[in-house]
Design an enzyme around this catalytic site. Structure first.
Site, PDB file in Angstrom:
ATOM      1  N   ASP A  61       0.857  -1.199   0.000  1.00 37.09           N
ATOM      2  CA  ASP A  61       0.000   0.000   0.000  1.00 37.09           C
ATOM      3  C   ASP A  61       0.894   1.251   0.000  1.00 37.09           C
ATOM      4  O   ASP A  61       1.052   1.917   1.013  1.00 37.09           O
ATOM      5  CB  ASP A  61      -0.903  -0.063   1.244  1.00 37.09           C
ATOM      6  CG  ASP A  61      -1.922   1.057   1.315  1.00 37.09           C
ATOM      7  OD1 ASP A  61      -2.205   1.676   0.269  1.00 37.09           O
ATOM      8  OD2 ASP A  61      -2.429   1.321   2.423  1.00 37.09           O
TER       9      ASP A  61
HETATM   10  C1  SPV Z   1      -7.056   1.449   4.216  1.00 39.65           C
HETATM   11  O1  SPV Z   1      -7.858   0.578   4.596  1.00 39.65           O
HETATM   12  O2  SPV Z   1      -6.490   1.437   3.121  1.00 39.65           O
HETATM   13  C2  SPV Z   1      -6.772   2.596   5.109  1.00 39.65           C
HETATM   14  C3  SPV Z   1      -6.904   2.452   6.551  1.00 39.65           C
HETATM   15  O3  SPV Z   1      -6.360   3.611   4.605  1.00 39.65           O
HETATM   16  S1  SPV Z   1      -5.310   2.145   7.175  1.00 39.65           S
HETATM   17  O4  SPV Z   1      -4.785   0.941   6.574  1.00 39.65           O
HETATM   18  O5  SPV Z   1      -5.466   2.051   8.619  1.00 39.65           O
HETATM   19  O6  SPV Z   1      -4.442   3.289   6.866  1.00 39.65           O
HETATM   20 MG    MG Z   2      -5.688   3.417   2.703  1.00 39.97          MG
END
Ligand code: SPV
Ligand code: MG
Length: 298
Positions: A61
């Site tokens: 991510d």
């Molecule tokens: C996601 O679910 O992509 C989020 C929440 O942004 S977190 O992973 O807590 O940043």
């Molecule tokens: Mg996110």
């Protein structure tokens, strides 16, 4: 503007953000997780950027999924539920024009709302702990982007949630309050105040000090303070609670367990008691009904 389906969902999200009870979204990573979230009685679906990167792309991510890929995932997730969908649009995938285009594309595609955060491009997942320093956009620049995106909005009801990463970045409560003020003033419909402080001390400091409290809904993502119920978080001042990544983590754990057993036992029967039946899968996607329609006279 906008189809009545989208308008109904946006109205439901706005009503949920103003309701006198917690408005609870669960994170989906694909269409089936979205459908299942609805069948367990939740109020809304969160398109998790983390979930889509991980489950659809097997990527970290880190802003590697594009706006187009996120939109595609969001449309599939939205199509599988009658619940309103809030799409995690990271930092809007670039500069001011990218944020503006992101809002327009998601709005035109019938999504109820988007969330845009103030992490610099390329962002890193907020829960990731192994980094030295997290860079945020200057508050004025993020406010400028929010103002520009809201000005480009074509319906009155589309929802823009502005996400404050100041606590995650270690900037402290005052900086978080300043950012929340600036984003609310720029036209955000709600503020997501993200934190990984398990004690909730930081969040409570923010809730005590933020002057905008009560004027604009606050959103929590309690992944790292998981011991509070939705009602407890509501009572502290949060209107919307996002359980962001639990279906993804459940799916990964279940697949790993089954594959582990299969790799050792080398026969399908070894996992049968632990997996959904084929008939259950057929039922989930209404296979019998579709075939009956195909075979109906006329
Ligand atoms: C996601 O679910 O992509 C989020 C929440 O942004 S977190 O992973 O807590 O940043
Ligand atoms: Mg996110």
């Amino acid at each position: 503007m906008g189809s009545s389906r989208a308008e109904k969902k946006r109205a439901a999200m706005r009503a949920g953000l103003a309701a006198e009870r917690p408005y609870v979204a669960v994170g989906a990573h694909d269409a089936m997780s979205s459908q299942l979230i609805e069948s367990y009685g939740f109020d809304a679906v969160w398109v998790s950027g983390f979930g889509v990167a991980t489950m659809t792309h097997a990527l970290p991510d880190l802003n590697l999924t594009t706006m187009t890929e996120t939109l595609r995932a969001s449309v599939l997730i939205d199509g599988a539920t009658t619940l309103p969908v809030l799409a995690d649009c990271d930092n809007g995938f670039g500069g001011l024009s990218n944020v503006v285009r992101t809002l327009i594309e998601f709005e035109r595609s019938g999504i109820a709302g988007i969330c845009v955060e103030d992490n610099l491009f390329p962002k890193r997942n907020s829960l990731y702990t192994g980094e030295a320093k997290r860079e945020l956009l200057p508050v004025e620049e993020q406010a400028r982007r929010i103002r520009a995106a809201k000005a480009a909005q074509e319906t009155a009801t589309f929802v823009l949630v502005a996400r404050v990463e100041a606590l995650i970045a270690g900037h402290g409560v005052e900086a978080a309050c300043q950012r929340a003020d600036a984003y609310a003033e720029a036209g955000a419909d709600a503020i997501l105040i993200h934190s990984k402080d398990k004690s909730l001390g930081e969040i409570e400091g923010f809730l005590d000090r933020w002057s905008g409290r009560g004027e604009i809904p606050l959103v929590a993502v309690p992944t790292l303070f998981p011991d509070y119920t939705d009602q407890e978080l509501y009572d502290k001042g949060f209107q919307m609670i996002i359980l962001a990544n639990h279906p993804m983590r459940a799916a990964v754990r279940a697949m790993e367990d089954v594959l582990d057993t299969l790799s050792v036992q080398r026969k399908a029967a070894a996992v049968d008691p632990h997996i959904a039946t084929v008939d259950h899968i057929f039922d989930l996607v209404r296979t019998k009904e579709a075939i009956a329609l195909e075979e109906s006279g006329g």
